[in-house]
Design an enzyme around this catalytic site. Structure first.
Site, PDB file in Angstrom:
ATOM      1  N   HIS A   1      58.961  81.003  69.237  1.00 45.00           N
ATOM      2  CA  HIS A   1      59.380  81.314  67.865  1.00 45.00           C
ATOM      3  C   HIS A   1      60.148  82.631  67.790  1.00 45.00           C
ATOM      4  O   HIS A   1      60.789  82.920  66.774  1.00 45.00           O
ATOM      5  CB  HIS A   1      58.167  81.326  66.914  1.00 45.00           C
ATOM      6  CG  HIS A   1      57.233  82.475  67.096  1.00 45.00           C
ATOM      7  ND1 HIS A   1      56.063  82.384  67.824  1.00 45.00           N
ATOM      8  CD2 HIS A   1      57.280  83.762  66.645  1.00 45.00           C
ATOM      9  CE1 HIS A   1      55.434  83.541  67.791  1.00 45.00           C
ATOM     10  NE2 HIS A   1      56.142  84.394  67.087  1.00 45.00           N
TER      11      HIS A   1
ATOM     12  N   SER B   1      54.690  89.790  68.587  1.00 44.10           N
ATOM     13  CA  SER B   1      54.726  88.483  69.244  1.00 44.10           C
ATOM     14  C   SER B   1      55.471  88.555  70.563  1.00 44.10           C
ATOM     15  O   SER B   1      56.548  89.155  70.657  1.00 44.10           O
ATOM     16  CB  SER B   1      55.403  87.455  68.334  1.00 44.10           C
ATOM     17  OG  SER B   1      54.596  87.140  67.228  1.00 44.10           O
TER      18      SER B   1
ATOM     19  N   ASP C   1      54.909  77.098  72.552  1.00 49.14           N
ATOM     20  CA  ASP C   1      55.386  78.351  71.968  1.00 49.14           C
ATOM     21  C   ASP C   1      55.652  79.407  73.037  1.00 49.14           C
ATOM     22  O   ASP C   1      55.298  80.583  72.886  1.00 49.14           O
ATOM     23  CB  ASP C   1      54.395  78.892  70.934  1.00 49.14           C
ATOM     24  CG  ASP C   1      55.040  79.917  70.003  1.00 49.14           C
ATOM     25  OD1 ASP C   1      56.279  80.024  69.999  1.00 49.14           O
ATOM     26  OD2 ASP C   1      54.298  80.632  69.301  1.00 49.14           O
TER      27      ASP C   1
END
Length: 380
Positions: free
Chosen positions: A117, A222, A147
């Site tokens: 993402h 992230s 992911d």
């Protein structure tokens, strides 16, 4: 008169003696006072000087603080900032947007691992190295289901990068350290504990073995590394649970054990090659209601290994729902739920043979038989 004369005589005789004693006592007090000053006052100044010297020589940090500082200093050369430059389309307009996140060095060949993402819909990817220099990175491979994504930086900057050592040993209660670039800030370190292991994302069934931590993970973190107390990589910071948009004490990191094969496939093939047996698994609560463990075979794909091995799916009839086969073991490992099937297949390769143990439930809700079948894995 005689008694008075005697008292005067005695007083006169002892007066010199008393005067001499008085002089000796005063002299003694003066001497003792100097001794006291030498014994206590002088050493007190020496003690103060000694203590001050010791404070000046004392360590500035506690042992635990020094350990944390060492972990950060050794790891900071492996953590990078990843900027996604993307084209944002509106109804009647288009503009270029930027999103900053984190990544880290996976190996000595210049591969950078981050989240899918983070690089999704990217027009260009820029990596900011620990020394502040920037370079453009190319996508080696990405996988939305897990992911995860792998980037590669130019060869002239790879020598500056240092890969992180890895560990798959994770226990609830051990210390964790998260490093990233939250909110566009420079490298940031947060600390916490492993709050849980083996978590799973409900909306992404192929993501499992997730680490839960209370080390602060915020927007921009992230893709950054989650480290243990030895400075070894144990997870990839991925998501948080929040009602406000900020960190609320529940963060998730993909475990290294889960990520290793996926990253290896992305580097080798640019995509993840997942082995498959050709079945669709049903919801676990169907079996729980009957008090059974295992993974329900809900559907079987024709022509695939499970169909060729004779697996029977569940079906509906006029009499109600009829259970088909239930997977209760793979390669002698007990299967308690559908998640265990994914877990058992995660490190296997296409073309490998597995032994699957199956159970059958009769119409009365009782187990009727068990059997083992051999299945050759095919690519999903």
């Amino acid at each position: 008169k005689r008694m008075r004369s005697m008292r005067l005589l005695v007083k006169g005789a002892f007066r010199p003696l008393l005067a001499g004693a008085r002089r000796r006592i005063v002299r003694s007090l003066v001497v003792n006072k100097s001794l006291i000053k030498k014994a206590f006052v002088v050493p007190s100044f020496a003690m103060g000087a000694w203590v001050a010297g010791q404070w000046s020589k004392a360590e500035a940090f506690l042992p635990e603080e020094k350990h944390t500082i060492r972990i950060f200093r050794e790891a900071q050369g492996s953590v990078v900032s990843v900027t996604n430059i993307s084209r944002i389309r509106r109804l009647l307009s288009e503009r270029i947007g930027q999103m900053g996140a984190s990544g880290f060095v996976w190996d000595d060949k210049g591969h950078i691992v981050t989240n899918y993402h983070v690089i999704e819909n990217s027009k260009e990817l820029r990596v900011t190295l620990p020394d502040g220099n920037q370079c453009t990175a190319e996508i080696v491979g990405s996988d939305e289901q897990s992911d995860l994504a792998v980037l590669r930086v130019p060869s002239d900057v790879r020598a500056k990068l240092k890969p992180l050592p890895k560990s798959t040993e994770v226990q609830v209660g051990q210390k964790t350290y998260a490093i990233g670039y939250p909110f566009g800030l420079d490298q940031t370190l947060t600390a916490g504990l492993v709050s849980g292991v083996g978590r799973q994302f409900q909306d992404k069934p192929r993501i499992f073995d997730v680490i839960q931590t209370d080390a602060a993970i915020n927007p921009g973190s992230s893709g950054g590394p989650l480290l243990d107390s030895r400075g070894h990589l144990i997870g990839i910071n991925t998501a948080i649970v929040t009602t406000s948009g900020g960190f609320a004490g529940v963060g998730y990191a993909l475990s290294v054990g889960f990520a290793q094969k996926i990253v290896r496939d992305l580097i080798r093939h640019g995509r993840v090659i997942r082995p498959s047996i050709g079945i669709q698994l049903g919801p676990d609560h169907y079996l729980r209601q009957l008090g059974f463990e295992g993974a329900l075979v809900y559907d079987v794909v024709r022509g695939k290994p499970a169909s060729l091995a004779g697996l029977k799916p569940a079906r509906k009839s006029r009499d109600g729902f009829i259970f088909g086969d239930i997977v209760v073991g793979i390669n002698e490992k007990r299967i308690k739920s559908s998640r265990d099937v994914f877990y058992a297949l995660r490190n296997l390769e296409v073309g490998e043979k597995i032994t699957m143990e199956l159970a059958t439930i009769g119409a009365n809700g009782q187990q009727t038989s068990r059997r083992k079948v051999s299945i050759t894995l095919q690519e999903l």
